[in-house]
Design an enzyme around this catalytic site. Structure first.
Site, short mmCIF file in Angstrom:
data_model
loop_
_atom_site.label_atom_id
_atom_site.label_comp_id
_atom_site.label_asym_id
_atom_site.label_seq_id
_atom_site.Cartn_x
_atom_site.Cartn_y
_atom_site.Cartn_z
CB VAL A 138 35.95 44.50 38.07
CG1 VAL A 138 35.33 45.19 39.27
CG2 VAL A 138 35.75 45.32 36.81
CB SER A 139 38.17 39.52 37.29
OG SER A 139 38.94 39.57 38.46
#
Length: 198
Positions: free
Chosen positions: A11-12
């Site tokens: 995930v970012s």
């Protein structure tokens, strides 16, 4: 040495949740210990977990499973490079969102997988090229639009100091040296000669 299956989830940001990716990876029978996670942007491949997975864990004959290709990277060029790396190093990549990559072929049918990989690499390479071309085109259009508005691009022109005419006159007449003229006008050697040339 027996081949292993690893999962990779990303995930970012630290606030985003990995649960959805973890559930689908574990549904593929991957032990949680073999799922590597990163909470970092996909703009490039310089991520601690991913680099560790690629350089110290994955071996020839292993399989890597990801939920979607953009978990590897958001950069099409990087994805293409990674796919080529996996292919060269005998690592099978399965992408849950691309069902054709998930099929297990019987012996002698590996050519089908090879074909799927080649098509993916080709398509991603073409998309990346088109993206680069459209970025260049947008830049060129932006520059043209700025020029049409009279916007000065590049470095601002060097301004002549207030005492320029007086000092340059003395220098040209041989009354002072170039070094002295630079000192009196507060200009660098490069700027001095550039302005003197104009």
């Amino acid at each position: 040495m027996e081949s292993r299956t690893y999962g990779y989830a990303r995930v970012s940001t630290k606030e985003q949740n990995l649960d959805r990716q973890m559930i689908v990876l574990q549904a593929q029978g991957i032990d949680e210990r073999n799922i590597v996670i990163d909470k970092e942007s996909g703009k490039d491949l310089d991520r601690k977990g991913y680099q560790s997975l690629k350089n110290t864990m994955l071996r020839r004959g292993d399989t890597l499973i990801v939920k979607s290709l953009d978990r590897l990277s958001r950069n099409k060029c990087d994805i293409k490079k990674e796919l080529e790396y996996f292919k060269e190093n005998g690592i099978r990549l399965k992408v849950i969102d691309l069902p054709t990559t998930m099929i297990d072929f019987a012996d002698g049918q590996e050519w089908v997988l090879e074909m799927v990989n080649n098509i993916l690499i080709e398509v991603l390479g073409t998309i990346a090229e088109q993206e680069r071309a459209s970025i260049k085109q947008r830049q060129a259009e932006g520059i043209a639009a700025a020029k049409a508005k009279g916007v000065e691009l590049g470095r601002p022109k060097a301004q002549k100091p207030d005492n320029w005419e007086e000092i340059i006159g003395q220098w040209k007449a041989g009354e002072i040296t170039a070094r002295k003229a630079m000192e009196l006008t507060g200009t660098t050697r490069c700027t001095f000669y550039k302005l003197a040339k104009e």
